[in-house]
Write an enzyme that holds these catalytic residues in place. Structure first.
Site, PDB file in Angstrom:
ATOM      1  N   ASN A 132     -92.791 -68.443  43.119  1.00 18.87           N
ATOM      2  CA  ASN A 132     -92.757 -69.038  41.777  1.00 18.87           C
ATOM      3  C   ASN A 132     -94.136 -69.082  41.135  1.00 18.87           C
ATOM      4  O   ASN A 132     -94.398 -68.385  40.181  1.00 18.87           O
ATOM      5  CB  ASN A 132     -92.178 -70.453  41.823  1.00 18.87           C
ATOM      6  CG  ASN A 132     -90.736 -70.515  41.372  1.00 18.87           C
ATOM      7  OD1 ASN A 132     -90.146 -69.507  40.994  1.00 18.87           O
ATOM      8  ND2 ASN A 132     -90.162 -71.704  41.413  1.00 18.87           N
ATOM      9  N   ASP A 160     -82.465 -74.163  43.851  1.00 17.94           N
ATOM     10  CA  ASP A 160     -83.591 -73.253  43.706  1.00 17.94           C
ATOM     11  C   ASP A 160     -84.670 -73.487  44.764  1.00 17.94           C
ATOM     12  O   ASP A 160     -85.331 -72.545  45.212  1.00 17.94           O
ATOM     13  CB  ASP A 160     -84.192 -73.378  42.304  1.00 17.94           C
ATOM     14  CG  ASP A 160     -83.326 -72.679  41.261  1.00 17.94           C
ATOM     15  OD1 ASP A 160     -82.492 -71.847  41.651  1.00 17.94           O
ATOM     16  OD2 ASP A 160     -83.482 -72.965  40.063  1.00 17.94           O
ATOM     17  N   GLY A 161     -84.860 -74.743  45.179  1.00 21.15           N
ATOM     18  CA  GLY A 161     -85.818 -75.012  46.246  1.00 21.15           C
ATOM     19  C   GLY A 161     -85.418 -74.324  47.539  1.00 21.15           C
ATOM     20  O   GLY A 161     -86.260 -73.790  48.274  1.00 21.15           O
ATOM     21  N   ARG A 169     -87.395 -71.334  49.701  1.00 21.78           N
ATOM     22  CA  ARG A 169     -87.574 -71.391  51.146  1.00 21.78           C
ATOM     23  C   ARG A 169     -87.035 -70.109  51.794  1.00 21.78           C
ATOM     24  O   ARG A 169     -87.678 -69.497  52.651  1.00 21.78           O
ATOM     25  CB  ARG A 169     -86.849 -72.612  51.704  1.00 21.78           C
ATOM     26  CG  ARG A 169     -87.021 -72.861  53.193  1.00 21.78           C
ATOM     27  CD  ARG A 169     -86.153 -74.030  53.626  1.00 21.78           C
ATOM     28  NE  ARG A 169     -86.541 -75.255  52.928  1.00 21.78           N
ATOM     29  CZ  ARG A 169     -87.336 -76.178  53.435  1.00 21.78           C
ATOM     30  NH1 ARG A 169     -87.802 -76.030  54.666  1.00 21.78           N
ATOM     31  NH2 ARG A 169     -87.645 -77.262  52.771  1.00 21.78           N
ATOM     32  N   ALA A 198    -101.210 -78.698  29.300  1.00 25.46           N
ATOM     33  CA  ALA A 198    -101.834 -79.706  28.430  1.00 25.46           C
ATOM     34  C   ALA A 198    -103.319 -79.408  28.195  1.00 25.46           C
ATOM     35  O   ALA A 198    -104.188 -80.220  28.532  1.00 25.46           O
ATOM     36  CB  ALA A 198    -101.660 -81.106  29.033  1.00 25.46           C
TER      37      ALA A 198
END
Length: 294
Positions: A144, A70-71, A75, A209
């Protein structure tokens, strides 16, 4: 969309991410297969090859085949969206949610491609810009997510979120994610966010969080602009990161604006649109990163 309505690519570039085991070794067999099948122009190599990247920028190719995970697809998307060149991903890693073909199935995929039996799936991109007062410190394309989050200190930060000029809330949290539908299955999913179908063009806003502040994800209306303004001091560092790239430090009052970009990424797909739900179900039921998936 008719899956048989696309022309056969005549100029194909194959790029591999060298850090992915086995990716570079797969380039030559792919090139040979496509040349033997009669594709007039085929080139291949590494994503770090400047000559090949310059040829891509010059639009010498009408398709990029990306080897990696996925990286690598992120790119490839950043490279190809401004050029209008579609991307076909071959998964050489574990997850590969954005890729289309598993490494052991690449020949079947090439056969479908060379028969024109594919469709193009559009994925929205965001434009993120960092402002310090009236000065723009940079802008980025985002496939993303944009993350405004804490730095070295394990302390929550304060982030004021405004949508179309109106204050939404002030988060006290480890960070805030502004994600595309593509990014909804990445960091945003890990933070407990909803899964958005890839064809949507909405921004997902979700805190990481949160502490005694809004803890729900919000899907903004299409075309909305969100502004994230940080409130920091010496004991509460904040940074911004785009698509997992190295974080940039933020100062008190810095603002990150996020809105949809005019650019889109086109992914080559062989499966019908329902693949998305089948894939996400498989990944959620049997996390491939654990090695449990065959």
């Amino acid at each position: 969309m008719d899956s048989h309505s696309h022309p056969v690519p005549q100029r194909i570039l194959i790029l591999a991410y060298p850090a992915t085991p086995g990716a570079l070794e797969q380039v030559e067999p792919l090139m040979a297969y496509l040349k033997d099948a009669g594709v007039p122009q085929v080139a291949g190599g590494s994503f770090l090859d400047k000559d090949l990247l310059e040829r891509l920028q010059a639009k010498d190719f009408d398709l990029l085949i990306a080897l990696g995970g996925d990286g690598t697809m992120l790119r490839a998307g950043h490279l190809c969206a401004p050029l209008g060149i579609p991307v076909l991903g071959i998964n050489m890693g574990k997850v590969g949610f954005l890729t289309e073909i598993r490494k052991e199935e690449w020949q079947q995929g090439m056969d479908l491609l060379l028969q024109g039996r594919y469709r193009l799936e559009e994925r929205m991109m965001l434009k993120a810009e960092l402002w310090r007062g009236e000065t723009s410190l940079g802008s980025w394309l985002v496939l993303n997510e944009v993350v405004v989050c804490r730095g070295r200190f394990v302390r929550p930060i304060r982030v004021q979120a405004c949508v179309d000029g109106y204050t939404l809330t002030t988060y006290v949290a480890d960070g805030v994610i502004a994600a595309t539908p593509t990014g909804s299955t990445a960091y945003a999913l890990a933070a407990g966010g909803p899964i958005m179908p890839p064809e949507l063009r909405n921004i997902l806003l979700i805190p990481v969080a949160p502490h005694l502040s809004m803890d729900r994800a919000i899907i903004l209306s299409q075309g909305a602009c969100v502004e994230l303004r940080v409130q920091t001091d010496a004991e509460h560092e904040a940074v911004v990161s785009v698509d997992g790239h190295s974080p940039l430090p933020l100062e008190n009052g810095d603002q990150v604006s996020v809105q949809s970009s005019d650019l889109t990424v086109h992914f080559v797909r062989f499966e019908d649109p329902g693949y998305f739900y089948r894939n996400i179900t498989a990944y959620m039921e049997q996390n491939p990163s654990t090695g449990a998936r065959s």
